[in-house]
Design a protein around this motif. Structure first.
Motif, short mmCIF file in Angstrom:
data_model
loop_
_atom_site.label_atom_id
_atom_site.label_comp_id
_atom_site.label_asym_id
_atom_site.label_seq_id
_atom_site.Cartn_x
_atom_site.Cartn_y
_atom_site.Cartn_z
N ALA A 60 0.84 -1.20 0.00
CA ALA A 60 0.00 0.00 0.00
C ALA A 60 0.87 1.25 0.00
O ALA A 60 1.97 1.25 0.57
CB ALA A 60 -0.93 0.01 1.20
N GLU A 61 0.38 2.30 -0.62
CA GLU A 61 1.15 3.53 -0.74
C GLU A 61 0.20 4.73 -0.72
O GLU A 61 -0.85 4.72 -1.37
CB GLU A 61 1.93 3.54 -2.05
N THR A 62 0.58 5.76 0.04
CA THR A 62 -0.15 7.02 0.00
C THR A 62 0.39 7.86 -1.14
O THR A 62 1.53 8.35 -1.09
CB THR A 62 -0.01 7.79 1.33
N VAL A 63 -0.37 8.00 -2.21
CA VAL A 63 0.10 8.73 -3.39
C VAL A 63 -0.27 10.20 -3.32
O VAL A 63 0.29 11.02 -4.06
CB VAL A 63 -0.45 8.10 -4.68
N LEU A 64 -1.22 10.55 -2.45
CA LEU A 64 -1.58 11.95 -2.25
C LEU A 64 -2.04 12.13 -0.81
O LEU A 64 -3.04 11.55 -0.41
CB LEU A 64 -2.70 12.38 -3.21
N PRO A 65 -1.30 12.89 0.01
CA PRO A 65 -1.75 13.14 1.39
C PRO A 65 -3.00 14.01 1.38
O PRO A 65 -3.39 14.53 0.33
CB PRO A 65 -0.55 13.85 2.02
N SER A 70 -0.63 -8.17 -7.06
CA SER A 70 -1.53 -8.86 -6.13
C SER A 70 -2.46 -7.89 -5.39
O SER A 70 -2.38 -6.67 -5.55
CB SER A 70 -0.72 -9.66 -5.12
N THR A 71 -3.34 -8.47 -4.54
CA THR A 71 -4.34 -7.68 -3.82
C THR A 71 -4.11 -7.81 -2.32
O THR A 71 -4.60 -8.74 -1.68
CB THR A 71 -5.77 -8.14 -4.15
N ASN A 72 -3.35 -6.88 -1.75
CA ASN A 72 -3.12 -6.86 -0.31
C ASN A 72 -4.12 -5.87 0.30
O ASN A 72 -3.78 -4.75 0.67
CB ASN A 72 -1.69 -6.44 -0.01
N LEU A 73 -5.37 -6.31 0.39
CA LEU A 73 -6.44 -5.43 0.86
C LEU A 73 -6.22 -5.00 2.31
O LEU A 73 -6.52 -3.87 2.69
CB LEU A 73 -7.79 -6.11 0.68
N GLU A 97 -5.26 -0.64 6.23
CA GLU A 97 -4.44 -0.09 7.30
C GLU A 97 -3.81 1.24 6.91
O GLU A 97 -3.84 2.22 7.67
CB GLU A 97 -3.35 -1.09 7.70
N THR A 98 -3.22 1.31 5.71
CA THR A 98 -2.62 2.56 5.26
C THR A 98 -3.67 3.64 5.05
O THR A 98 -3.45 4.82 5.34
CB THR A 98 -1.83 2.33 3.95
N GLY A 106 -0.84 -10.97 1.63
CA GLY A 106 -0.74 -10.23 2.88
C GLY A 106 -1.78 -10.74 3.87
O GLY A 106 -2.06 -11.94 3.94
N ASP A 107 -2.37 -9.83 4.61
CA ASP A 107 -3.38 -10.20 5.60
C ASP A 107 -4.73 -10.36 4.88
O ASP A 107 -5.37 -9.39 4.49
CB ASP A 107 -3.50 -9.10 6.66
#
Length: 523
Positions: A227-232, A255-258, A263-264, A292-293
């Motif tokens: 997961a990545e924050t691409v825009l705060p 893949s799909t790390n939902l 969480e992010t 992932g989870d």
């Protein structure tokens, strides 16, 4: 606080002696005057009855607690100045549930049928079919609800359909709602490359960005294998171009790390938390977690914690022909939000442009409904759907137990199949809704009642909106094979839906008729 919901059976049989109960309640009523009069019933002038016309042997729920009052005794089911016996009908005659405005189940079913396949019965939630259609209930002037109760007899002996309709005020004009802080958590996994998934999400986000206010804020989080924050969190005033650029650069990956995305997303929403604003996470995904989870419970625990700690709610938007309905629905449920499903441009416009602004404001928190049926007139009843939203009857006035978070412009409909006693006459049911003020959290209640003589003689003589409700419920019943009393079968449902579509000139009803046609072709 997580909802303490029970899953009792949907059908109830009489277990108490009504004459003894009736005598006791008459005495208590004379001493305490505790019966609640109707506050807003629908279905014609006969359905809004006064206390003088109410069957006095059957009590309505306890009187509403006024703003700022101490309701501890009511929460415990006790009434001051009365014997130990509770002033309430036998438990078998109460039905209690948290309000829900989800529509994803119906949207996904239409998508599946359009592709020539029957949806899995486990994905069919009848209340989401029923709540997908416009209702013309009266609306309150301020926060809270109106209560409309009406019904119609079916062709099946002694069975009727009873509709409980709750409505919030109309949506405020665009300049009156509070600002929003929206964190969009967007699935960019490989499965989102299918037409109608990420491409539709990007188009919708661009259109929505142009419709939001300058004082609104938007953040973007993507997830694939990570997961990545691409825009705060970014105020839109003077910065809409940044949002459009971030949306345009979204591309599918692997893949799909939902779990990581959720969480992010909540971490980003917490970092950009705005006081006095509606803080919400909007999850856009096909719900197919595969890395992932992937454990639903641990993902849901994360959502529940952030909801309690910061009041951040979740709005789930489902996409894709293969769709993880169960996970998305559970996430929204635990996140004090709801879900919708989009299959095309029209759906996306409805969800992101029409519905999302309604979900920015709140008119009620922890809203729950309780319907009390009269054992003198009712032999058996069944709530259609809401299995995942049931609340213990004793928790109706326990404000520590979660209900639904409802915004302006919403209606909530609950449909019951009710078998009346042969020759029954008089009071049939009292429906009450309880909610907390979204700002002060003061509790409020409103109620409505229904008499047997207010029942329409047949479904065909009922108002068009009632007929649409019945057709939608019977359609869902057919798709999951649960044999709702009076279900006429797909052929008759299709005919009735097409007639209603012409009468109402409602495109949503026309789509319902088309979906029923498609279901007939899959038989």
């Amino acid at each position: 606080m997580e909802t303490d919901r029970t899953r009792p059976g949907q059908e109830y049989a009489r277990t108490r002696k009504p004459r003894r109960l009736r005598a006791t309640l008459l005495a208590l009523t004379a001493a305490g005057g505790l019966l609640l009069t109707a506050c807003g019933a629908g279905g014609g002038s006969d359905s809004n009855t006064s206390n003088a016309n109410n069957r006095t042997g059957f009590p309505a729920p306890a009187p509403a607690v006024t703003s700022g009052g101490d309701d501890s005794s009511e929460r415990d089911g006790e009434q001051t100045g009365t014997p130990d016996d509770k002033i309430a009908p036998p438990p078998d005659y109460l039905s209690t549930f948290a309000l829900d405005v989800d529509t994803a189940s119906y949207g996904y079913a239409r998508r599946a049928l359009a592709e020539g396949r029957r949806p899995d019965p486990s994905t069919i939630r009848p209340e989401e079919f029923v709540n997908s259609f416009h209702q013309d209930y009266d609306r309150p002037d301020g926060n809270g609800f109106t209560v409309t109760v009406d019904g119609a007899r079916t062709d099946k002996s002694n069975w009727s359909l009873v509709r409980v309709g709750l409505a919030t005020r109309t949506a405020d004009s665009a300049t009156e709602r509070p600002p929003a802080a929206l964190t969009f958590v967007i699935d960019v996994s490989g499965s989102m490359s299918e037409t109608g998934r990420l491409d539709l999400a990007k188009k919708s986000l661009d259109e929505m960005t142009d419709r939001l206010h300058d004082d609104d804020s938007v953040a973007l989080v993507t997830f694939s294998d990570e997961a990545e924050t691409v825009l705060p969190m970014t105020r839109l005033g003077g910065h809409r171009g940044q949002v459009h650029d971030a949306v345009d650069e979204l591309e599918t990956q692997s893949s799909t790390n939902l779990g990581a995305g959720v969480e992010t997303g909540y971490a980003t929403a917490t970092e950009g938390l705005r006081k006095g604003a509606t803080n919400r996470v909007v999850l856009i995904s096909d719900g197919l977690a595969n890395t992932g989870d992937t454990n639903a419970d641990s993902i849901l625990d994360r959502v529940a914690h952030e909801r309690r700690a910061h009041g951040i709610t979740l709005f789930g938007v489902g996409v894709g022909s293969d769709y993880g309905d169960a996970l998305m629905e559970k996430l929204a449920d635990k996140g004090d939000g709801h879900t919708a499903y989009v299959a095309n441009d029209a759906d996306a416009h409805k969800v992101f442009v029409d519905q999302l602004p309604q979900n920015i404001d709140l008119t009620a928190r922890d809203a729950k409904a309780q319907v009390a049926f009269d054992p003198e007139t009712v032999a058996q009843f069944r709530l259609v759907g809401y299995e995942d939203r049931k609340v213990a009857d004793d928790d109706f006035r326990n404000d520590k137990v979660d209900g639904g978070e409802i915004g302006p412009g919403h209606t909530v409909t609950a449909l019951y199949a009710v078998r009346t006693r042969p020759g029954a006459d008089g009071h049939l049911a009292t429906a009450s809704v309880r909610w907390l003020d979204p700002n002060t959290r003061a509790p409020h209640e409103e109620s409505g009642q229904l008499e047997t003589d207010a029942l329409h003689d047949s479904l065909n003589s009922a108002p068009a909106t009632f007929q649409v409700t019945a057709v939608a419920a019977y359609f869902a019943d057919t798709l999951r094979s649960t044999e709702l009393p009076g279900n006429p079968g797909l052929g008759e449902l299709a005919s009735r839906a097409h007639t209603l579509a012409k009468e109402t000139e409602d495109k949503d009803v026309r789509q319902l008729a088309e979906a029923i046609d498609e279901a007939r072709r899959t038989d």
